[in-house]
Design an enzyme around this catalytic site. Structure first.
Site, short mmCIF file in Angstrom:
data_model
loop_
_atom_site.label_atom_id
_atom_site.label_comp_id
_atom_site.label_asym_id
_atom_site.label_seq_id
_atom_site.Cartn_x
_atom_site.Cartn_y
_atom_site.Cartn_z
N SER A 13 0.85 -1.20 0.00
CA SER A 13 0.00 0.00 0.00
C SER A 13 0.89 1.25 0.00
O SER A 13 2.11 1.13 -0.01
CB SER A 13 -0.92 -0.02 1.21
OG SER A 13 -0.14 -0.07 2.39
N GLU A 139 -10.42 4.85 -8.80
CA GLU A 139 -9.33 4.21 -8.05
C GLU A 139 -9.91 3.19 -7.06
O GLU A 139 -10.89 3.47 -6.38
CB GLU A 139 -8.57 5.30 -7.27
CG GLU A 139 -7.42 4.77 -6.45
CD GLU A 139 -6.82 5.83 -5.52
OE1 GLU A 139 -7.10 7.03 -5.67
OE2 GLU A 139 -6.06 5.42 -4.62
N ILE A 147 -8.51 -9.48 1.00
CA ILE A 147 -9.84 -10.09 0.97
C ILE A 147 -10.91 -9.03 0.69
O ILE A 147 -11.82 -9.23 -0.10
CB ILE A 147 -10.14 -10.78 2.33
CG1 ILE A 147 -9.23 -12.01 2.49
CG2 ILE A 147 -11.61 -11.19 2.43
CD1 ILE A 147 -9.39 -12.72 3.82
N THR A 187 11.62 -7.35 -10.31
CA THR A 187 10.34 -7.32 -11.03
C THR A 187 9.37 -8.41 -10.56
O THR A 187 8.20 -8.39 -10.92
CB THR A 187 10.55 -7.51 -12.56
OG1 THR A 187 11.09 -8.82 -12.78
CG2 THR A 187 11.51 -6.48 -13.12
N PRO A 189 7.80 -9.21 -7.66
CA PRO A 189 6.53 -8.86 -7.00
C PRO A 189 5.50 -8.32 -8.00
O PRO A 189 4.31 -8.60 -7.88
CB PRO A 189 6.93 -7.78 -5.99
CG PRO A 189 8.39 -7.99 -5.75
CD PRO A 189 8.95 -8.51 -7.05
N CYS A 380 -10.63 26.15 12.60
CA CYS A 380 -11.67 25.36 13.24
C CYS A 380 -11.41 25.26 14.75
O CYS A 380 -11.64 26.20 15.48
CB CYS A 380 -11.79 24.00 12.56
SG CYS A 380 -13.44 23.30 12.76
N GLY A 382 -8.70 25.49 16.09
CA GLY A 382 -7.71 26.56 16.32
C GLY A 382 -8.40 27.89 16.64
O GLY A 382 -7.95 28.64 17.52
N GLN A 384 -11.44 28.12 17.91
CA GLN A 384 -12.10 27.94 19.21
C GLN A 384 -11.10 28.14 20.35
O GLN A 384 -11.41 28.76 21.36
CB GLN A 384 -12.74 26.55 19.27
CG GLN A 384 -13.85 26.37 18.20
CD GLN A 384 -14.40 24.95 18.13
OE1 GLN A 384 -13.94 24.04 18.82
NE2 GLN A 384 -15.39 24.74 17.27
N HIS A 514 -12.64 25.24 7.04
CA HIS A 514 -11.35 24.67 6.61
C HIS A 514 -10.96 25.21 5.23
O HIS A 514 -11.25 24.58 4.21
CB HIS A 514 -11.45 23.14 6.56
CG HIS A 514 -11.56 22.52 7.91
ND1 HIS A 514 -10.46 22.22 8.67
CD2 HIS A 514 -12.63 22.19 8.64
CE1 HIS A 514 -10.85 21.71 9.82
NE2 HIS A 514 -12.17 21.67 9.83
N GLU A 516 -8.19 25.23 3.86
CA GLU A 516 -7.18 24.40 3.19
C GLU A 516 -7.79 23.44 2.17
O GLU A 516 -7.11 23.01 1.23
CB GLU A 516 -6.35 23.63 4.23
CG GLU A 516 -7.05 22.50 4.97
CD GLU A 516 -7.82 22.94 6.21
OE1 GLU A 516 -8.19 24.13 6.30
OE2 GLU A 516 -8.07 22.09 7.09
#
Ligand code: GLN
Length: 542
Positions: A13, A139, A147, A187, A189, A380, A382, A384, A514, A516
């Protein structure tokens, strides 16, 4: 006609499938096509909203208020296409849908099975996107062989078969590990992962091979041979210094060209990647550097603040500076002298967060920023904490606190039980489910004319994305404003504080939303541009 590109991952992953998908989306856009990106997540949570940022990284919130996988943030940052709630689905959601239908009696008489009921539900999720763009990039989370992924792989196999090869392409992202003792990239894997995929009936047509060093011709040839793939469809995907270089390097390696070829589409030679070239040039050649402290609690996992990190980089791109991020676990400010950790930083940012742990430390960090005139940005949680700091240290409300915390005191920040969305009242009880019940997604706000934020946004009407359950109590406005904490942005009905700023400070802004989430490298968010500019000015002072 919509074409579908399915992106799977093999070997391990964290290969950057999400980034790869986003970069391919950007390349297809550069070729003049419209794109839509979506993600199928095999875990059992209904959405990532209740998952710890330590486990799963940031939760990305869409305009329409869904809590989704952080890869949707990459998609949006690279393509500019706003992510939607219908762009992310999990096993949990699929099963919930199917079981609701079963209870309603929609399948009356049938035995509910993974095939066809679960796979059909997955296929419906994909088919719903047909007609919405020239290319739909889909994706599949997880790694081939898990599984949990099986129903998804089966569903995309069926889907590909149904729409036919002219409309479906399977792209597999793999890893070529370098073995120092052998002095070569391996190669095997990749061969095994492709074999596994083939055993599910999926033959990948393009391989995106992640590696930490150049892949020799011999290895490319070998992969092509063993995996039954034309050699030019074995695309090297090497590590790059900035993620914004990914579209350029994939293009140079022929990714989009091979996608065109596989679909039998014309390969337009005059691809304009000027925007990405400009961004990369800026990132790689900064004129100076600023140091920003992020005082949070998920500081061990960089992915927890993914969009935030990127938005700060975007602010740097706009100001031609390198933004050095300095993550500090907020609890250190509960014991240590702030000076020990914050000396020499040019900006302090307290990001979003949940729960009491580390909150006192954040309040102390806000105090330091306020008193030392260091640019401060509260997002947010921050915001508060900035309000609690002002209440305690300036207004004399010594026990000011939030109802999110167990300890008693005066609740300047309280649980929100009622607000308005699209002219409708939204109601929550204190005991409703935690999942999916926050104030989520885009809400408008009105800024006070003449305020610093109105100047930064160059206007007084904004819309930003939210994800919170608590809010600053508007009834304390007068008391706080008397101490210089100006409520310069409110919800249109004037009930919910959205922004606080200080006029007596070079740059002190807290926002309940937010920002960002909407920043892009080619369209940096004005608040981040302005914050980094203030940090740059600060760096010239110290
Ligand atoms: N925990 C706070 C709330 O729910 C802040 C949330 C956040 O920072 N996203 O209101």
């Amino acid at each position: 006609m919509t074409r579908f590109i399915f992106i799977t991952g093999g070997v391990v992953s964290s290969l950057g499938k999400g980034l790869g998908s986003a970069a391919l989306g950007a390349l297809l856009q550069a070729r003049g096509y419209s794109v839509r990106l979506c993600k199928l997540d095999p875990y059992l949570n209904v959405d990532p909203g209740t998952m710890s940022p330590f486990q799963h990284g940031e939760v990305y919130v869409t305009e329409d208020g869904a809590e989704t996988d952080l890869d949707l943030g990459h998609y949006e940052r690279f393509t500019g296409v706003p992510a939607r709630s219908t762009d992310n689905i999990t096993t949990g959601r699929i099963y919930t849908n199917v079981l609701q239908k079963e209870r309603r009696g929609d399948y009356l008489g049938a035995t509910i099975q993974v095939i066809p009921h679960i796979t059909n539900e997955i296929k419906d999720f994909i088919a719903e996107k047909d007609g919405s763009a020239d290319f739909v990039l889909c994706e599949i989370g997880g790694t081939v062989g898990d599984i949990e992924s099986l129903p998804f792989l089966e569903a995309i196999r069926q889907f590909g078969n149904e729409v036919g090869p002219a409309r479906a392409l399977f792209l597999h992202v793999t890893l070529l590990p370098y073995i120092p003792a052998a002095g070569e990239l391996k190669t095997k894997p990749t061969q095994h992962s492709v074999k596994e995929l083939m055993s599910y009936g999926i033959r990948p047509q393009i391989l995106l091979c992640r590696a930490d060093r150049p892949i020799e011709e011999e290895e490319r040839r070998k992969i092509g041979l063993f995996c039954n793939i034309p050699e030019e469809n074995v695309i090297p995907a090497l590590d790059v210094p900035t993620i914004y270089e990914v579209p350029l390097t994939y293009h140079a390696e022929g990714l989009d060209k091979q996608v065109m070829k596989t679909f039998g589409l014309d390969d337009a030679p005059d691809l304009d990647l000027g925007t990405w070239e400009r961004i990369v040039r800026r990132v790689k050649n900064p004129e100076s550097e600023v140091k920003i402290a992020i005082v949070g609690k998920y500081t061990n996992l960089a992915d927890s603040y993914k969009s935030l990190n990127e938005a700060l980089i975007h602010g740097g791109i706009a100001n031609k500076v390198k933004v050095k991020l300095h993550f500090i676990e907020s609890s250190v400010f509960e014991t240590d002298n702030p000076e020990d950790h914050l000396k020499g930083v040019h900006g302090i940012l307290v990001p979003g967060g949940f729960g009491e742990r580390g909150a006192e430390g954040k309040i102390n960090a806000v105090k330091y920023a306020r008193e030392r005139n260091i640019p401060f940005f509260g997002i947010c949680f921050g915001l508060q904490m900035a309000v609690l700091e002002a209440a305690r240290n300036l207004c004399g409300i010594k026990d000011a606190t939030s109802s999110e915390f167990e300890s008693g005191g005066e609740h300047l920040v309280g649980i929100m039980t009622e607000w308005t969305k699209d002219n409708e009242k939204q109601k929550r009880g204190e005991d409703t489910d935690l999942g999916g019940t926050m104030r989520l997604g885009a809400y408008p706000a009105k800024l006070s004319a003449g305020s610093k934020v109105a100047e930064i946004y160059d206007g007084t009407d904004i819309s930003e994305r939210h994800r919170h359950r608590y809010e600053v109590n508007i009834n304390y406005r007068e008391q706080l404003e008397a101490q210089g904490m100006i409520f310069s942005g409110l919800s249109p009905d004037g009930k919910l504080p959205e922004i606080c700023e200080r006029a007596d400070h070079p740059w002190f802004i807290g926002v309940q939303y937010h920002p960002e989430l909407k920043s892009k490298p080619f369209d940096p968010h004005p608040l981040f541009v302005s914050f980094i500019k203030a940090a740059l000015e600060q760096s010239r002072l110290v």
